[in-house]
Scaffold this active site. Structure first.
Site, PDB file in Angstrom:
ATOM      1  N   CYS A   1     -11.938  23.948  -3.784  1.00  0.00           N
ATOM      2  CA  CYS A   1     -11.906  25.154  -2.952  1.00  0.00           C
ATOM      3  C   CYS A   1     -10.777  26.082  -3.407  1.00  0.00           C
ATOM      4  CB  CYS A   1     -11.646  24.775  -1.512  1.00  0.00           C
ATOM      5  SG  CYS A   1     -12.837  23.620  -0.846  1.00  0.00           S
TER       6      CYS A   1
ATOM      7  N   ARG B   1     -12.506  27.516 -10.715  1.00  0.00           N
ATOM      8  CA  ARG B   1     -12.319  26.204 -10.094  1.00  0.00           C
ATOM      9  C   ARG B   1     -13.642  25.570  -9.667  1.00  0.00           C
ATOM     10  NH1 ARG B   1      -6.864  26.166  -7.773  1.00  0.00           N
ATOM     11  NH2 ARG B   1      -7.499  24.826  -6.078  1.00  0.00           N
TER      12      ARG B   1
ATOM     13  N   TRP C   1     -15.959  24.288  -2.003  1.00  0.00           N
ATOM     14  CA  TRP C   1     -16.610  23.233  -2.791  1.00  0.00           C
ATOM     15  C   TRP C   1     -16.895  22.133  -1.772  1.00  0.00           C
ATOM     16  CZ3 TRP C   1     -17.643  22.189  -8.053  1.00  0.00           C
ATOM     17  CH2 TRP C   1     -17.844  20.845  -8.381  1.00  0.00           C
TER      18      TRP C   1
ATOM     19  N   ASN D   1      -8.182  24.200   2.336  1.00  0.00           N
ATOM     20  CA  ASN D   1      -8.459  23.384   1.140  1.00  0.00           C
ATOM     21  C   ASN D   1      -7.996  21.977   1.450  1.00  0.00           C
ATOM     22  OD1 ASN D   1      -9.236  25.604  -0.235  1.00  0.00           O
ATOM     23  ND2 ASN D   1      -7.623  25.530  -1.774  1.00  0.00           N
ATOM     24  N   GLY D   2      -8.685  20.981   0.919  1.00  0.00           N
ATOM     25  CA  GLY D   2      -8.273  19.598   1.135  1.00  0.00           C
ATOM     26  C   GLY D   2      -9.260  18.879   2.040  1.00  0.00           C
TER      27      GLY D   2
ATOM     28  N   GLU E   1      -8.092   6.509 -30.030  1.00  0.00           N
ATOM     29  CA  GLU E   1      -7.868   7.930 -29.763  1.00  0.00           C
ATOM     30  C   GLU E   1      -6.805   8.483 -30.723  1.00  0.00           C
ATOM     31  OE1 GLU E   1      -9.353  10.152 -28.403  1.00  0.00           O
ATOM     32  OE2 GLU E   1      -7.923  11.728 -27.986  1.00  0.00           O
TER      33      GLU E   1
ATOM     34  N   LYS F   1      -7.467  11.519 -33.344  1.00  0.00           N
ATOM     35  CA  LYS F   1      -6.648  12.747 -33.392  1.00  0.00           C
ATOM     36  C   LYS F   1      -6.175  12.994 -34.818  1.00  0.00           C
ATOM     37  CE  LYS F   1      -7.410  14.338 -30.500  1.00  0.00           C
ATOM     38  NZ  LYS F   1      -8.193  13.825 -29.418  1.00  0.00           N
TER      39      LYS F   1
ATOM     40  N   GLU G   1      -9.070  14.099 -37.108  1.00  0.00           N
ATOM     41  CA  GLU G   1      -9.609  15.418 -36.750  1.00  0.00           C
ATOM     42  C   GLU G   1      -8.765  16.564 -37.296  1.00  0.00           C
ATOM     43  OE1 GLU G   1      -9.802  15.141 -32.319  1.00  0.00           O
ATOM     44  OE2 GLU G   1     -11.655  16.268 -32.573  1.00  0.00           O
TER      45      GLU G   1
ATOM     46  N   HIS H   1     -10.018 -10.278 -39.666  1.00  0.00           N
ATOM     47  CA  HIS H   1     -11.459 -10.413 -39.878  1.00  0.00           C
ATOM     48  C   HIS H   1     -11.986  -9.338 -40.827  1.00  0.00           C
ATOM     49  CE1 HIS H   1     -11.589 -13.576 -36.906  1.00  0.00           C
ATOM     50  NE2 HIS H   1     -10.884 -12.801 -36.096  1.00  0.00           N
TER      51      HIS H   1
ATOM     52  N   LYS I   1     -15.489  22.993 -30.438  1.00  0.00           N
ATOM     53  CA  LYS I   1     -14.918  22.556 -29.167  1.00  0.00           C
ATOM     54  C   LYS I   1     -15.994  21.988 -28.252  1.00  0.00           C
ATOM     55  CE  LYS I   1     -11.753  21.796 -26.213  1.00  0.00           C
ATOM     56  NZ  LYS I   1     -10.949  20.592 -26.493  1.00  0.00           N
TER      57      LYS I   1
HETATM   58  C1  AGP Z   1     -11.863  15.286 -29.270  1.00  0.00           C
HETATM   59  O1  AGP Z   1     -10.652  15.574 -29.847  1.00  0.00           O
HETATM   60  C2  AGP Z   1     -13.030  15.867 -29.881  1.00  0.00           C
HETATM   61  N1  AGP Z   1     -12.912  17.196 -30.252  1.00  0.00           N
HETATM   62  C3  AGP Z   1     -14.378  15.353 -29.475  1.00  0.00           C
HETATM   63  O2  AGP Z   1     -14.425  13.994 -29.810  1.00  0.00           O
HETATM   64  C4  AGP Z   1     -14.788  15.502 -28.011  1.00  0.00           C
HETATM   65  O3  AGP Z   1     -14.020  14.664 -27.207  1.00  0.00           O
HETATM   66  C5  AGP Z   1     -16.286  15.175 -27.886  1.00  0.00           C
HETATM   67  O4  AGP Z   1     -17.034  16.096 -28.620  1.00  0.00           O
HETATM   68  C6  AGP Z   1     -16.762  15.143 -26.452  1.00  0.00           C
HETATM   69  O5  AGP Z   1     -16.610  16.376 -25.851  1.00  0.00           O
HETATM   70  P1  AGP Z   1     -16.709  16.536 -24.291  1.00  0.00           P
HETATM   71  O6  AGP Z   1     -15.579  15.780 -23.698  1.00  0.00           O
HETATM   72  O7  AGP Z   1     -16.606  18.010 -24.058  1.00  0.00           O
HETATM   73  O8  AGP Z   1     -18.030  15.981 -23.866  1.00  0.00           O
END
Ligand code: AGP
Length: 608
Positions: free
Chosen positions: A2, A27, A74, A99-100, A481, A485, A488, A504, A603
């Site tokens: 909200c 939001r 919301w 809100n809340g 992760e 990173k 990427e 292994h 993105k």
């Molecule tokens: C993360 O650094 C990436 N760019 C990529 O793995 C991303 O997390 C993935 O494409 C999923 O995207 P989403 O969270 O928007 O669904």
């Protein structure tokens, strides 16, 4: 989520309120409304749907006046319709926006019905309107009434109230939900986010939990929870903070890494009250759905998938029900077997990832319900899921996801707690976990202070072509992760393994040219992990260790160590992610890659 806007001025306020609502649209909401006091009467307009529908209604039925409140809703109690939209009124003379979540609204409603009040909506907010009216009718001023009423309320709230008998007073209060006062010249404002008020002021006063404030065009008087008059500092808006601008940062990714302490607070805001979770934050249907859950299937891609992997550890340990996790691009194309009582949980920063959406559409009819944990309100995933929990991380511009990941983890812990309650997780344990999570903003601030040390470590990676990441338990997905990173944004080939898997196969890769990044907090798996680290050292591998307080791990030839502060075990996956984000960032900067828009990546991956 909200949104609230309010104004008391010498000029007309409806345009200010409407623009404020527009600025809160990000939001997510399902209805919008406004109430303005004019010549001793309250005029109110509410509409289901977009702020634009409200704007069109206001064009036909303008609200004039210099005191008003407005809201985007919301739904948490009662479906999205006009009757449930805010502002809510008691009689013709008092209007409230909220809100809340008021947790004890049912008992308060019964009490008020007994006292002769009739309810027109299904919301928890309407009890606040009638409670205030009862106090004012008993002779209290609007401000005294607010002081009395908030003592009855359990839960989280930010409130804005106007009364036709007080044509120059806007009374507000907050506990657990954000609320800011905008300070103008001869006018004052309230909002749930300062962005809503930027067209009218850049000076803000932040209320603390339990505060009440009474605003007139010329004054702001604040009382703390004990009723003492207090001064709250007025600060200027820092341009760029939380917005889609880099501000002083060289890259969005760095800015987003540094935003994480604030983001941690914002995921929890309004969702926790008196040390326990307000599960209504998941939406109107949450309780009924959660009561039927017998296992969880998580589906996501990339970084979001790694968050899901961590949630599996949490759900199976704290809830004690099975939790399966799978990447969406595989899940959607195979004949999956889902037992009775499966909650289908998708994770996505963007809410538009094609594979995740397709998996949701494919499976919807075969599960008891769907929950999306997402950063973009109004995204397809949110719209098409039964329940949604927003991660409230603000826009994430860097292609490499950072704050979206850590905010997903907080949202996943809230989900774990909501389910855990149904399977014997004690109230004490829930409070302990939430108390630990409340430390996150401060803890992440301390971790950010390691940045210069991490930048130095990064120099040793710039010339490398490969890297291995190791972790165990919840730190294995963190290692995954970290590797994602690094690859990427620096284009260094990086892979992660649960450290026990090293012998292994991947051990064959280890030599003096292979940096091995290890996340090594002081937990039950540390001794096992140390044995894995020995395996690396014995092959001449160079270790880069993010360690906890265990003093047997030291910086020495072949072991480059950065020591993290003492961290509660439950927070380890969130805390240890941050140094890995910084490591990749600095390596990428040293290599001169395009940090925010790495090659070949987008993105939002809206195609499969
Ligand atoms: C993360 O650094 C990436 N760019 C990529 O793995 C991303 O997390 C993935 O494409 C999923 O995207 P989403 O969270 O928007 O669904």
């Amino acid at each position: 989520m909200c949104g609230i806007v309010g104004a008391v001025a010498a000029r007309q306020v409806s345009g200010i309120l409407l623009e404020g609502l527009r600025r809160l649209e990000y939001r997510g909401y399902d209805s919008a409304g406004m109430a303005v006091i004019d010549q001793g009467q309250i005029g109110r307009v509410r509409r289901v749907g977009k702020v634009q529908s409200l704007a069109e209604a206001l064009a036909k039925h303008p609200l004039t006046g210099t005191l008003g409140i407005a809201h985007t809703r919301w739904a948490t109690h009662g479906v999205p319709n006009e009757v449930n939209a805010h502002p809510h009124m008691s009689g013709e003379r008092l209007a409230v926006v909220h809100n809340g979540i008021i947790e004890n609204f049912e008992s308060l409603r019964d009490e008020l019905i007994g006292a002769g009040y009739t309810f027109s909506s299904e919301t928890d907010t309407e009890v606040v309107a009638h409670l205030l009216d009862r106090e004012v009718s008993a002779g209290k001023s609007l401000r005294e009434a607010m002081r009395a009423v908030i003592q009855y309320l359990e839960g989280a709230f930010a409130l804005g109230v106007v009364h036709a008998d007080y044509p120059d007073q806007l009374v507000t209060a907050r506990k657990g939900s954000p609320l800011v006062i905008g300070v103008g010249i001869g006018e004052h404002f309230i909002a749930s986010d300062q962005l809503a008020l930027l067209p009218v002021t850049d000076r803000f006063m932040f209320l603390e939990d339990g505060d009440i404030a009474c605003l007139t065009p010329d004054s702001v008087e604040v009382e703390d929870g004990s009723g003492q008059s207090v001064d709250r500092a007025v600060t200027r808006f820092e341009h760029g903070a939380g917005s889609a601008e880099k501000g002083a940062f060289k890259h969005f990714m760095l800015k987003e890494i540094y935003e994480q302490p604030a983001v941690m607070a914002s995921v929890m805001e309004g969702r926790i009250s008196d040390g326990h979770l307000l599960e209504q934050a998941f939406g109107v249907e949450a309780k009924a759905l959660f009561d039927r859950v017998r296992q969880v299937q998580i589906v996501a891609c990339g970084t979001s998938y790694h968050a899901g992997m961590i949630a599996k550890y949490w759900i199976e340990e704290l809830v004690g029900i099975p939790c399966m996790v799978e990447v969406a691009s595989e899940f959607r194309y195979r004949p999956v077997v889902l037992p009775e009582g499966t909650l289908f949980l998708t994770l996505s920063q963007s809410g538009e990832t094609a594979d995740t959406l397709a998996a949701l559409r494919e499976i919807r009819s075969r599960v008891i319900g769907t929950l999306a944990i997402c950063n973009v309100p109004g995204s397809s995933l949110v719209r098409e899921s039964d329940l949604a929990l927003m991660t409230n991380a603000g826009p994430e511009i860097g292609v490499a996801s950072t704050k979206a990941f850590t905010s997903q983890l907080v949202a996943l812990m809230l989900t774990t707690l909501a389910l855990g309650r149904r399977f014997g997780l004690s109230d004490t344990r829930e409070r302990e976990i939430l108390a630990a999570f409340a430390q996150l903003p401060a803890l992440l601030e301390r971790l950010l202070a390691l940045d210069p040390e991490i930048e130095q470590m990064a120099a040793q990676f710039a010339e490398k072509h490969n890297a291995l990441f190791l972790g165990r338990g919840t730190l294995f997905p963190v290692a995954l992760e970290g590797a994602l990173k690094l690859k990427e944004i620096s284009y260094i080939h990086a892979e992660a393994y649960p450290a026990g898997e090293l012998k292994h196969g991947p051990l064959a890769l280890v030599d003096k040219d292979m940096p091995v990044v290890t996340v090594a907090p002081t937990n039950a798996m540390l001794e096992k992990l140390k044995a894995n680290m020995q395996e690396v050292r014995a092959r001449g591998g160079e270790l880069f260790v993010f360690a906890g307080q265990d003093q047997s791990l030291r910086d020495e030839p072949g072991i480059n160590l950065i020591r993290l502060p003492s961290i509660p075990i439950i927070l380890e996956p969130i805390a240890y992610t941050l140094p890995l984000q910084l490591l990749s960032y600095h390596v990428a900067v040293l290599k001169g890659t395009d940090v925010d828009q790495p090659r070949n990546l987008a993105k939002s991956v809206t195609v499969e």
